[in-house]
Write an enzyme that holds these catalytic residues in place. Structure first.
Site, PDB file in Angstrom:
ATOM      1  N   SER A 298       0.824  -1.208   0.000  1.00 59.53           N
ATOM      2  CA  SER A 298       0.000   0.000   0.000  1.00 59.53           C
ATOM      3  C   SER A 298       0.854   1.251   0.000  1.00 59.53           C
ATOM      4  CB  SER A 298      -0.911   0.007   1.224  1.00 59.53           C
ATOM      5  OG  SER A 298      -0.099   0.172   2.377  1.00 59.53           O
ATOM      6  N   LYS A 299       0.248   2.312  -0.545  1.00 60.47           N
ATOM      7  CA  LYS A 299       0.930   3.597  -0.576  1.00 60.47           C
ATOM      8  C   LYS A 299       1.250   4.040   0.848  1.00 60.47           C
ATOM      9  CE  LYS A 299      -1.275   6.821  -2.947  1.00 60.47           C
ATOM     10  NZ  LYS A 299      -1.888   7.527  -3.985  1.00 60.47           N
TER      11      LYS A 299
END
Ligand code: GLU
Length: 350
Positions: free
Chosen positions: A263-264
């Site tokens: 995930s970012k």
């Protein structure tokens, strides 16, 4: 390999290209080069609301930096173009109408309020998606429930409509994925997906299948997140009576600890790039770091991403791009998610 291999990387220009997208592009490229085939870049910009203007040039620049050079693309052109879906609108419309004529799709005139009310009814009885299906469609305003005259009249008056694919709840769709084997989906679990939107533009499903067919794509190599779309695509090939390409869904990229999708947020917390190049967000003016500007060599990045989900038959770890082309094979792609370990990327870079 029986026929001339043609594969495509088909990103939607809705933001910067994530490292997962780079891996998809690279696996397509490796496979094409291994079999002396063509690697095509197609821009899937059917959803104009989600378009981020600078992302197409970002994608092109990232691929250029890495040397993942398309044989056909919007920039380069090619015999089977145009390669931007927004320039192929009339083709999709023609095929959506052909399905209506063949009784495989239908016009639906429901307003957003009517759709909302139908969804609320389903929610009240504890049912989530699918919602526009064999149970609900006969209570909605579409060409299956309205008289022919009324349908013609609405069309003549220019009333907004969408075209939906008609799915028989009795059928079982069997789809083969090269990595997972056979997958079965029951029609009753599917939605009568919109194929053509009220603005006359195709949705992802229709445009993707029509383009893969007319661009003579032989292998669809894409991320696992597209696996739920496979049943719809298989059905569309069957509705059109077109030959299906081979489908290959690449494993998810996971965080380094193997827990959860990459995930970012996770990368920001740990301050490492997941984009190939720096990306400046037009709204926040924030710059997300790219591997190039962080000092990574393209050879190191390619070596690193090649091993995210694929492994060679021996324990070699360092590869040149030519060696990757020579060694690459779809049969050595794993089913389980690949951990994105930045220390490994640093090691390759060193
Ligand atoms: N446009 C889709 C994406 O953004 C492509 C999915 C596919 O390759 O079929 O990834």
């Amino acid at each position: 390999m029986p026929q001339n291999v043609r594969v495509r990387f088909a990103p939607s220009p809705t933001g910067p290209l994530h490292i997962g997208g780079v891996r998809t592009a690279f696996y397509n490229y490796l496979f094409a080069k291994k079999h002396q085939g063509q690697f095509i870049l197609r821009i899937e910009d059917t959803d104009q609301n989600r378009l981020v203007p600078q992302s197409e040039s970002y994608i092109q620049e990232a691929l250029t930096w890495l040397g993942i050079t398309p044989d056909e693309s919007p920039q380069k052109g090619g015999e089977m173009g145009p390669y931007r879906q927004s320039e192929r609108k009339s083709l999709y419309e023609k095929y959506a109408l052909a399905l209506v004529k063949a009784g495989k799709a239908y016009y639906a005139f429901d307003t957003p309020e009517e759709l909302e009310a139908m969804r609320a009814k389903f929610k009240a009885i504890g049912q989530a998606a699918p919602q526009y299906n064999a149970i609900s469609r006969m209570q909605m305003k579409n060409s299956l429930t309205l008289s022919q005259e009324e349908v013609s009249q609405r069309l003549k008056q220019g009333q907004p409509y969408v075209i939906r694919m008609l799915i028989d709840p009795q059928i079982t769709i069997k789809a083969k994925d090269t990595i997972r084997g056979w997958v079965q989906v029951k029609g009753v679990n599917l939605d009568d997906k919109v194929l053509l939107k009220a603005d006359g533009m195709a949705t992802y499903h229709l445009a993707n299948v029509v383009d893969d067919h007319f661009m003579q794509i032989t292998h669809v190599i894409r991320g696992e997140e597209w696996l739920p779309s496979l049943a719809y695509h298989i059905l569309l090939y069957e509705y059109f009576q077109w030959e299906k390409p081979e489908f290959v869904h690449l494993p998810l990229l996971l965080n380094a600890n193997g827990k959860g999708k990459l995930s970012k947020r996770n990368t920001q917390q740990h301050d490492f790039p997941i984009l190939p190049l720096d990306w400046q967000d037009a709204h926040t003016q924030q710059t997300l770091p790219g591997f190039k500007q962080a000092g990574y060599l393209k050879e190191a990045l390619l070596n690193f991403i090649a091993l995210l989900g694929w492994h060679p038959s021996h324990n070699q770890e360092l590869f040149t791009c030519d060696e990757l082309i020579a060694n690459f094979s779809l049969s050595r792609i794993s089913k389980s998610g690949a951990c994105f370990d930045i220390d490994k990327a640093k090691w390759f870079n060193q």
